[in-house]
Design an enzyme around this catalytic site. Structure first.
Site, PDB file in Angstrom:
ATOM      1  N   HIS A 137       0.839  -1.196   0.000  1.00 39.71           N
ATOM      2  CA  HIS A 137       0.000   0.000   0.000  1.00 39.71           C
ATOM      3  C   HIS A 137       0.877   1.248   0.000  1.00 39.71           C
ATOM      4  O   HIS A 137       2.035   1.230   0.418  1.00 39.71           O
ATOM      5  CB  HIS A 137      -0.911   0.010   1.226  1.00 39.71           C
ATOM      6  N   CYS A 149      -0.516   2.390  -4.631  1.00 41.26           N
ATOM      7  CA  CYS A 149      -1.260   3.588  -4.997  1.00 41.26           C
ATOM      8  C   CYS A 149      -0.362   4.816  -4.853  1.00 41.26           C
ATOM      9  O   CYS A 149       0.470   4.893  -3.946  1.00 41.26           O
ATOM     10  CB  CYS A 149      -2.488   3.736  -4.102  1.00 41.26           C
TER      11      CYS A 149
END
Length: 411
Positions: free
Chosen positions: A80, A121
């Site tokens: 992440h 991301c």
């Protein structure tokens, strides 16, 4: 490094196995993990990268990258991320910390060249306007500075828990490499010999559809052979079976249920956020409830902190909407403030790294720090103000945190 929290999770129907493709084979067997679980921390990652063996004594295998000036290094990170951050399970790695480590390695001649593939991301925010164009480092990111990376091979909403077997960026480049021997059995030696880093980048960029695969750093590295970093023999590319892109059935091996879940490469979900599950499984319901409570709580706390801080900063209130927008650039001098504000929240409220929903919101504090620095406010005065606000807001919500955190063991 591998968190290694999936293969033996009680909710994994194939105990001790992992799959990254429908009808694929187990990719967990035989994997050698040097560092796992709580050892997977940002400072350990940097020590491994820098070859700091002394710092890794009594941790995992103790192995580090003992590179010299003639070596090529390939770094592949999957996890992440958000604005200027790669999220490790226990803490964050910030863009300035990564950049300092890379610059130090370059200055100390610890490599000839380096290739990084970063799958998270907003991965582009780690390098955009930050990574030097002249230090023999080339980075490829799954997404630009202000966009999500997307999961793929996801089940199609049949009442089962959401499961995605891979990420569009990773599946694209790994399958492309793995299938060379099957697609071009007679030309595989020639392809491996001729293929460059930029050849591979262009293929990935043109194939990934839901995010913009981005290049950063020293583009001269793009002319190097890809085999200098990934896979040195044709055998590496010929042992996997060819996958097609159609929807396939991923059959469970539970003799009682005899169930199957449909996975499709055309079914995508944002990599950052998992959808909620409202099925009959009680543990999953409780986990979903915990996620929902924490998510709402974090949004409320972030907004309250922001509102209370800017009330005391002249000229800030009218810019609150701008603070909530994703930043267009990330000056390195803002990161110490960014890091300190997030540390205050983790220390006084709840662990940001352990609650991934926070990653969608923390950029507001980068914007706040940027505006504070631009306004010539003294850092010490701002930190005192921010710490007081965080303490007040979080102490008022401490009972709510306590009740929610009782569910952590289930989560």
């Amino acid at each position: 490094m591998m968190t290694d929290d999936v293969a033996f999770d009680p909710k994994n129907p194939y105990r001790g196995e992992l799959f990254n493709h429908p009808n694929g084979s187990d990719v967990y067997q035989g994997v050698q993990v040097d560092y796992k679980g709580e050892e997977v921390r940002s400072e350990h990652f940097l020590n491994i990268l820098n070859g700091n063996k002394a710092a890794m004594i009594n941790l995992g295998s103790g192995r580090v990258i003992e590179s010299k000036h003639r070596d090529n290094i390939f770094v592949y990170f999957v996890g992440h991320g958000t604005t200027g951050i790669l999220a490790f399970p226990e803490n964050y790695l910030y863009a300035d910390e990564l950049n300092n480590a890379l610059q130090s390695m370059y200055s100390n001649r610890k490599f000839s060249s380096m290739l990084l593939y970063i799958d998270s991301c907003r991965a582009g925010s780690l390098f955009d306007g930050i990574l030097s164009e002249y230090n023999s480092i080339f980075a490829v990111t799954a997404a630009g500075p202000r966009e999500s990376s997307w999961s793929t091979y996801c089940n199609e909403g049949d009442g089962k828990p959401d499961v995605c077997l891979g990420d569009e960026f990773s599946c694209t480049w790994i399958e492309d490499q793995a299938n060379l021997g099957k697609l071009y059995p007679l030309q595989v030696n020639e392809l491996v010999e001729k293929r460059t880093v930029l050849n591979h980048f262009n293929y990935i960029r043109n194939t990934v559809k839901l995010s913009n695969v981005m290049p950063y750093g020293d583009f001269s590295i793009g002319q190097n052979k890809l085999s200098s970093y990934i896979g040195k023999s044709p055998e590496v590319f010929s042992k996997y079976s060819h996958y097609n892109n159609n929807a396939l059935s991923f059959n469970t091996r539970n003799d009682t249920l005899k169930s199957s879940v449909k996975f499709s490469k055309n079914t995508y979900k944002p990599y950052q956020i998992k959808e909620q599950y409202n099925g009959k499984n009680n543990t999953m319901k409780q986990r979903t409830l915990y996620n929902s409570i924490m998510r709402k709580m974090m949004y409320k706390v972030f907004n309250t902190i922001l509102q209370n801080v800017i009330k005391q900063l002249p000229g800030f209130v009218e810019h609150i909407d701008e603070l909530k927008e994703l930043p267009s650039n990330l000056p390195l001098n803002v990161f110490p403030c960014y890091r300190q504000t997030l540390d205050y929240i983790t220390t006084n409220c709840f662990s940001l790294p352990k609650n991934i929903y926070s990653l969608n919101e923390v950029h507001v504090f980068f914007n706040l720090c940027t505006r504070v620095i631009d306004s010539k406010w003294k850092s010490e005065e701002f930190y005192v103000l921010f710490e007081q606000v965080v303490h007040n807001v979080c102490s008022k919500n401490s009972s709510t945190f306590s009740n929610s955190l009782k569910m952590i063991n289930i989560y």
